[in-house]
Design an enzyme around this catalytic site. Structure first.
Site, PDB file in Angstrom:
ATOM      1  CE  LYS A  35       9.606 -23.897 -70.711  1.00 41.41           C
ATOM      2  NZ  LYS A  35      10.388 -23.850 -71.959  1.00 41.41           N
ATOM      3  CE1 TYR A 244     -25.147 -28.210 -69.534  1.00 46.50           C
ATOM      4  CE2 TYR A 244     -22.876 -28.714 -68.890  1.00 46.50           C
ATOM      5  CZ  TYR A 244     -24.048 -27.989 -68.721  1.00 46.50           C
ATOM      6  OH  TYR A 244     -24.121 -27.045 -67.728  1.00 46.50           O
TER       7      TYR A 244
HETATM    8  C1  LIG Z   1      11.152 -25.076 -72.077  1.00 45.67           C
HETATM    9  C2  LIG Z   1      12.569 -24.987 -72.442  1.00 45.67           C
HETATM   10  C3  LIG Z   1      13.496 -25.927 -71.948  1.00 45.67           C
HETATM   11  C4  LIG Z   1      13.080 -27.171 -71.218  1.00 45.67           C
HETATM   12  O1  LIG Z   1      12.570 -28.066 -72.181  1.00 45.67           O
HETATM   13  P1  LIG Z   1      12.011 -29.508 -71.802  1.00 45.67           P
HETATM   14  O2  LIG Z   1      11.659 -30.096 -73.110  1.00 45.67           O
HETATM   15  O3  LIG Z   1      10.828 -29.275 -70.937  1.00 45.67           O
HETATM   16  O4  LIG Z   1      13.092 -30.236 -71.082  1.00 45.67           O
HETATM   17  C5  LIG Z   1      14.838 -25.695 -72.201  1.00 45.67           C
HETATM   18  N1  LIG Z   1      15.238 -24.631 -72.936  1.00 45.67           N
HETATM   19  C6  LIG Z   1      14.378 -23.738 -73.449  1.00 45.67           C
HETATM   20  C7  LIG Z   1      14.879 -22.606 -74.268  1.00 45.67           C
HETATM   21  C8  LIG Z   1      13.024 -23.888 -73.242  1.00 45.67           C
HETATM   22  O5  LIG Z   1      12.159 -23.008 -73.770  1.00 45.67           O
END
Ligand SMILES: *Cc1c(COP(=O)(O)O)cnc(C)c1O
Length: 353
Positions: A35, A244
């Protein structure tokens, strides 16, 4: 190096996937969570490397991300959409053969009415109170849902990065109570859950951050390098300021290098007067405020000022940087900006994007 360069080691991502895959029983499938454009690193290149390593199932947050993954991989691998079947996504889910993880009664109705027979999974809420069916809803709907042949039933842990946290066992017990005996493959563990041990693995694990070199997978191979070119060097006398708001005042004659990246590149202002850049193994502190496109660094102690300094690399990983800013490696990764030249490195492919 003329431009700020983000180096992404695809072999390290593949090696991290294999290492996480080896932590569970061979009968447990290991998926990959890609994702947010593969945690900011570029889904297209990352999913191809993971597919080559053996990954056959990928998780994305929303259907649009699934489209990019399908485009990169072609037909075959399964692509699961964690946010489920949202209004307006039906055509994309159908045309690109995405598998929504249905989260609510609304989504179940939408899916079964608009795409009967199209693969789906179900997400259950075992206590995180974020996404998924709650116990009572599941109890009412389970037999109907199971008749429609879900291909996966999953839930997500709220505290899996803390092995001793009582929430882990509580959610595990709830997941068992909700799903034992259903005869459908189950998934419970992200990176943290894999590390908690075999009772958390079920039929499918779904690591994300560990693939990209982040905690809690502390044995991960580092994946990301970020090298920032030095644009200019100047001598600063005691009492003179840098940046800054006069964010730093020299106490002694100093040599300040200005490098080409800033908060517009995802490097938060919290690194001001706090984070380090590296010349090989020598740390060089950021002095003054991080500005939109520039960072000023004290290089007084270097014999020769190099053409670039590293913000991420062997000496400093995404979690080290996250600690400085009071955040997590996930946020450092997904904040990485779009101005960097991205260099993908692997033994078989070498490319620029
Ligand atoms: C993001 C996510 C993962 C992966 O989690 P990590 O901690 O990055 O391994 C797995 N399952 C769901 C539902 C997620 O939202």
């Amino acid at each position: 190096m003329a431009t700020s360069t983000l180096t992404i080691d695809l072999d390290a991502i593949a090696a991290n996937w294999r290492a996480l895959d080896r932590m569970s029983d061979p009968t447990t499938q290991t998926a990959a969570v890609v994702k947010a454009d593969a945690y900011g690193l570029g889904a297209k290149r990352v999913v191809r490397a993971l597919a080559e390593a053996g990954a056959r199932r990928f998780f994305v947050a929303v259907a649009e991300e699934g489209a990019a993954v399908r485009q990169a991989l072609g037909p075959g691998p399964q692509i699961n959409v964690l946010s489920g079947h949202m209004a307006g996504d039906t055509e994309m889910i159908h045309d690109l053969d995405l598998t929504p993880m249905l989260n609510s009664v609304d989504q179940i109705t939408r899916h079964l009415e608009s795409l009967p027979g199209h693969p789906f999974g179900i997400q259950l809420d075992t206590g995180m109170n974020r996404l998924g069916l709650e116990a009572e809803e599941w109890e009412a709907l389970a037999s109907l849902m199971l008749d429609a042949n879900p291909e996966l039933v999953m839930s997500h842990l709220a505290c899996s990065d803390e092995p001793g946290h009582p929430m882990n066992e509580a959610q595990l017990a709830e997941f068992h109570a909700m799903t034992d005996g259903i005869g459908v493959p189950r998934s419970f563990a992200a990176t943290g859950g894999i590390l908690l041990g075999p009772e958390y693995h079920f039929e499918l694990t779904r690591p994300g951050v560990g693939l990209y070199g982040g905690r809690p997978f502390v044995d991960a191979r580092p994946v990301v390098g970020l090298s920032l070119p030095v644009i200019q060097i100047r001598e600063v006398a005691p009492g003179e300021i840098v940046g800054y708001s006069c964010g730093w005042v020299a106490e002694q004659p100093s040599l300040i290098a200005t490098v080409a990246a800033g908060y517009a590149d995802g490097l938060t202002r919290r690194y001001s007067n706090a984070a380090l850049l590296w010349d090989g193994e020598t740390p060089c502190p950021i002095v003054g405020r991080v500005s939109m496109d520039l960072i000023t660094v004290d290089v007084s102690h270097l014999r020769d000022v190099p053409r670039s300094l590293d913000l991420l690399g062997m000496m400093q990983g995404v979690d080290d940087l996250a600690d400085v800013a009071g955040t997590i490696g996930y946020e450092v990764l997904t904040s990485l900006g779009h101005r960097y030249a991205r260099r993908y490195v692997s033994a078989t492919t070498r490319g620029q994007m």
